[in-house]
Design a protein around this motif. Structure first.
Motif, mmCIF file in Angstrom:
data_model
loop_
_atom_site.group_PDB
_atom_site.id
_atom_site.type_symbol
_atom_site.label_atom_id
_atom_site.label_comp_id
_atom_site.label_asym_id
_atom_site.label_seq_id
_atom_site.Cartn_x
_atom_site.Cartn_y
_atom_site.Cartn_z
ATOM 1 N N ALA A 52 -28.526 94.896 66.863
ATOM 2 C CA ALA A 52 -28.074 93.333 68.010
ATOM 3 C C ALA A 52 -29.434 93.965 69.120
ATOM 4 O O ALA A 52 -29.821 94.971 69.361
ATOM 5 N N GLY A 53 -29.901 93.310 70.036
ATOM 6 C CA GLY A 53 -30.202 93.194 71.068
ATOM 7 C C GLY A 53 -32.015 92.075 70.939
ATOM 8 O O GLY A 53 -31.840 91.712 70.080
ATOM 9 N N LEU A 54 -31.639 92.187 71.957
ATOM 10 C CA LEU A 54 -33.149 91.127 72.116
ATOM 11 C C LEU A 54 -34.481 91.853 71.160
ATOM 12 O O LEU A 54 -35.329 90.891 70.459
ATOM 13 N N GLY A 55 -34.693 92.664 71.447
ATOM 14 C CA GLY A 55 -35.946 93.204 70.675
ATOM 15 C C GLY A 55 -35.432 93.141 68.786
ATOM 16 O O GLY A 55 -36.927 93.208 68.037
ATOM 17 N N ALA A 56 -34.158 93.349 68.549
ATOM 18 C CA ALA A 56 -33.926 93.431 67.242
ATOM 19 C C ALA A 56 -33.662 92.177 66.610
ATOM 20 O O ALA A 56 -34.355 91.690 65.479
ATOM 21 N N ARG A 57 -33.820 90.953 67.391
ATOM 22 C CA ARG A 57 -34.142 88.803 67.128
ATOM 23 C C ARG A 57 -35.782 89.375 66.766
ATOM 24 O O ARG A 57 -35.843 88.255 65.811
ATOM 25 N N LEU A 58 -36.166 90.240 67.700
ATOM 26 C CA LEU A 58 -37.800 89.831 67.551
ATOM 27 C C LEU A 58 -38.300 90.344 66.066
ATOM 28 O O LEU A 58 -38.807 89.620 65.412
ATOM 29 N N LEU A 59 -37.635 91.060 66.256
ATOM 30 C CA LEU A 59 -38.060 92.257 64.575
ATOM 31 C C LEU A 59 -37.954 91.462 63.333
ATOM 32 O O LEU A 59 -38.249 91.357 62.306
ATOM 33 N N ALA A 60 -36.485 90.856 63.013
ATOM 34 C CA ALA A 60 -35.854 90.036 61.931
ATOM 35 C C ALA A 60 -36.346 88.792 62.420
ATOM 36 O O ALA A 60 -36.494 88.467 60.959
ATOM 37 N N GLY A 61 -36.512 88.257 63.339
ATOM 38 C CA GLY A 61 -37.672 86.737 63.079
ATOM 39 C C GLY A 61 -38.749 87.664 62.512
ATOM 40 O O GLY A 61 -39.619 86.309 61.527
ATOM 41 N N SER A 62 -39.545 88.853 62.933
ATOM 42 C CA SER A 62 -41.106 88.916 62.370
ATOM 43 C C SER A 62 -41.044 89.135 60.322
ATOM 44 O O SER A 62 -41.740 88.981 59.946
ATOM 45 N N TYR A 63 -38.938 89.657 59.777
ATOM 46 C CA TYR A 63 -39.032 89.865 58.845
ATOM 47 C C TYR A 63 -39.279 88.747 58.268
ATOM 48 O O TYR A 63 -39.589 88.439 57.167
ATOM 49 N N TYR A 64 -38.818 87.659 58.391
ATOM 50 C CA TYR A 64 -38.340 86.628 58.000
ATOM 51 C C TYR A 64 -39.346 85.169 57.973
ATOM 52 O O TYR A 64 -38.621 83.853 57.625
ATOM 53 N N GLY A 65 -40.402 85.517 58.954
ATOM 54 C CA GLY A 65 -41.471 84.811 59.016
ATOM 55 C C GLY A 65 -40.739 83.736 60.053
ATOM 56 O O GLY A 65 -41.078 82.222 60.167
ATOM 57 N N GLN A 66 -39.389 83.882 60.876
ATOM 58 C CA GLN A 66 -39.201 83.174 61.151
ATOM 59 C C GLN A 66 -39.570 83.420 63.335
ATOM 60 O O GLN A 66 -39.323 83.655 63.969
ATOM 61 N N THR A 67 -40.868 82.463 63.333
ATOM 62 C CA THR A 67 -41.268 81.922 64.605
ATOM 63 C C THR A 67 -40.875 81.460 65.915
ATOM 64 O O THR A 67 -41.168 82.175 66.983
ATOM 65 N N VAL A 68 -39.626 80.094 65.035
ATOM 66 C CA VAL A 68 -38.769 79.800 66.530
ATOM 67 C C VAL A 68 -37.955 80.683 67.078
ATOM 68 O O VAL A 68 -37.911 81.352 68.078
ATOM 69 N N GLN A 69 -37.389 81.648 66.041
ATOM 70 C CA GLN A 69 -36.572 82.668 66.232
ATOM 71 C C GLN A 69 -37.496 83.206 67.243
ATOM 72 O O GLN A 69 -37.011 83.930 68.172
ATOM 73 N N ILE A 70 -38.474 83.896 66.547
ATOM 74 C CA ILE A 70 -39.397 84.820 67.572
ATOM 75 C C ILE A 70 -39.790 84.315 69.294
ATOM 76 O O ILE A 70 -39.934 85.259 70.284
ATOM 77 N N TRP A 71 -40.185 84.179 68.620
ATOM 78 C CA TRP A 71 -40.399 82.602 70.855
ATOM 79 C C TRP A 71 -39.825 82.590 71.444
ATOM 80 O O TRP A 71 -39.514 83.170 72.898
#
Lengths: 264, 305
Positions: free
Chosen positions: B254-273
């Protein structure tokens, strides 16, 4: 002067020396200074910059420590006198705290010295009256003119009722007209409170107009070249500056300053 | 009015550039998808296209330009995609949902605020010590400076491992990293602020024979307030960075950092941004809030006119 001249002088300096050690070698700020200041005197120190007039005032206030000679204030050492809060000091700049109103600024020394709340309020309104600032207590410093700020700083120095008032070119940064006005007020204040005042200036008319005693100093090394007892009456309207007596004293001061300059 | 126009112009230019950048960034992916869907793509060989310049591809396949702004997993998502994602994951989700950015933002924010409080407290204490003791000035200040030269990304995992081994986990390690980044600007600003009264002011207190503590409470501390707030604004932004960095090496869920990390694992660029924007918006709000408090405090003190 009255019978007070028989009592102990308020300030007594004997062979006072002060040498600052600087990177360019020792600087003789004061050399062999001898002076008595009696109770109720208004003493001006005048001389070119570097003559030690401010340094001498700071020695009296124990903000500097002389390296030789003796200096007593109210019969004790200058530092003891400082700790006994023997004097109020007015600096060149008003130095009011911008986050305090004028009243709160005047209360600063009272808070530090532990006066009671009711006594503080009483004294603040008294000294505000004395410097003609009644009604301005609630203002912040930036809302006041330079002359008013300096008057507030004088009120701050008067608030705890020290018998001695030391002023280091308090009106130096103000224009001539404001200065004349403040000089007049200062004389009235001195007459009403009967304080002993030490006043540093480099204006000859200011020194002659205000003082009962004018101490002429000269630089390298800083020393006293002449002490002039003023023959002017205690009551002094501004136009006294056009009388022959005034001009004569001013002339003597100027001569003293010139003599101090010629032998360096 | 004029300044609003200028600000809006700058924003419009940035958004336009962003849209324009999406086209060359995403064109190759779009063409692959289009080919699969049966469209005619020039040139038809994917192998040839790989070695071609993006500009040439765009000229040859101008029909595909709108699709570069609508991909599910673009290399560079378009502004409206990020905005939509932000909307859907904040307003459109329940706060308790694991996909709500509000939820993740709060996880990061709580660590940020705790770290900021610790860092500010520590910073002020150190500054008071440094100003009053020459020994502390000589011994603490160099270490404080050295501490900031180590990249936090290198230090963060060690802090987490060391704290974990003594049984501390959860919000505390993140707050510690956060505090580590935020104490420094506070120390520097407060040392400067506590030393800001000039000689005359200090001499004046001496003529009252005021004690050191009276000098501190009546002169040094109030004089340092404008400096403190300037430092706090830098400190809170650094705190947020610290909290996010603290979430990266732990594999936090959980946390914005976790969202960044999960986004990059799964190639979810929209989520990262969108997580990046959430962090930026959060930082802007925190700094603005501090600015507001600053204005109120200084006004009450009579300093701000």
């Amino acid at each position: 002067m009255t019978t007070e001249s028989t009592t102990q002088p308020v300030i007594k300096a004997r062979q006072l020396d002060l040498t600052f050690q600087t990177n360019d070698g020792p600087v003789h700020a004061l050399k062999d200074v001898n002076l008595d200041i009696n109770k109720g005197d208004f003493v001006s120190f005048i001389g070119p910059s570097g003559c030690g007039k401010t340094t001498f005032l700071r020695c009296i206030a124990a903000l500097e420590t002389p390296t030789g000679g003796t200096l007593s204030v109210n019969g004790m050492s200058a530092d003891e006198a400082r700790r006994n809060r023997a004097y109020g000091y007015v600096f060149q700049a008003a130095g009011l705290y911008p986050w305090r109103t004028i009243s709160k600024n005047i209360k600063l020394p009272l808070e530090i010295m532990g006066y009671s709340k009711s006594d503080q309020d009483k004294r603040v309104s008294e000294v505000l009256e004395l410097v003609d600032l009644a009604g301005f207590g609630g203002k912040y410093p930036w809302q006041l003119s330079g002359g008013m700020q300096q008057r507030a700083s004088i009120a701050r120095a008067l608030a705890f009722d020290a018998d001695l008032l030391l002023m280091d070119e308090p009106f130096g940064a103000l224009d001539e007209i404001v200065r004349d006005h403040l000089n007049e007020q200062l004389l009235q204040l001195w007459a009403r409170t009967n304080k002993t005042i030490g006043f540093v200036t480099h204006s000859i008319p200011e020194a002659v107009y205000l003082s009962t005693k004018i101490v002429v100093m000269s630089p390298r090394p800083g020393r006293i070249t002449d002490v002039i007892e003023s023959p002017l009456p205690k009551e002094r309207p501004l136009d006294i500056r056009d009388t022959p007596e005034f001009i004569e004293v001013a002339h003597r001061v100027r001569e003293g300053l010139r003599a101090g300059h010629s032998d360096d | 009015m004029k300044s609003i126009l200028a600000v809006l112009t700058v924003i419009a230019v940035i958004i336009a550039l962003w849209y324009a950048a999406c086209v060359p960034m995403n064109i190759k992916g779009v063409l692959v998808e289009a080919e699969r869907a049966g469209a005619e793509v020039q040139p038809p060989s994917a192998k040839v296209r790989r070695d071609m310049g993006e500009i040439g591809l765009i000229i040859d396949n101008s029909f595909a330009i709108p699709a570069t702004w609508e991909q599910a997993r673009p290399r560079l998502p378009a502004p409206h995609q990020v905005a939509t994602e932000l909307w859907n994951t904040t307003v459109g989700k329940k706060i308790t949902s694991k996909r709500s950015l509000i939820y993740h933002g709060w996880v990061t924010l709580s660590a940020t605020l705790l770290g900021f409080a610790i860092g500010t407290g520590l910073g002020i204490l150190l500054a008071v010590g440094i100003v009053h003791s020459r020994v502390m000035d000589m011994s603490v200040m160099p270490w404080a400076i050295v501490s900031q030269t180590i990249p936090i990304i290198a230090l963060a995992p060690m802090i987490i491992v060391v704290l974990y081994s003594v049984g501390v986990q959860g919000i505390i390690p993140k707050a510690v990293i956060s505090a580590y980044l935020s104490f420094f600007p506070v120390v520097v600003g407060m040392v400067k602020g506590l030393r800001s009264p000039d000689h005359m002011q200090l001499d004046l207190l001496r003529t009252y024979s005021a004690s050191q503590s009276q000098g501190f409470w009546k002169l040094r501390l109030p004089a340092s307030m404008p400096y403190l707030f300037a430092s706090l604004k830098i400190g809170i932004a650094a705190s947020l960075v610290g909290a996010i960095v603290g979430e990266l090496p732990t594999g936090a869920v959980a946390g914005l950092g976790a969202r960044l990390l999960a986004g990059s694992y799964y190639g979810q660029t929209v989520q990262i941004w969108s997580a990046l924007f959430a962090a930026a918006i959060l930082a802007a709000c925190l700094v603005a809030l501090l600015g507001l408090i600053e204005r109120m405090v200084l006004k009450r003190m009579g300093i701000a006119s």
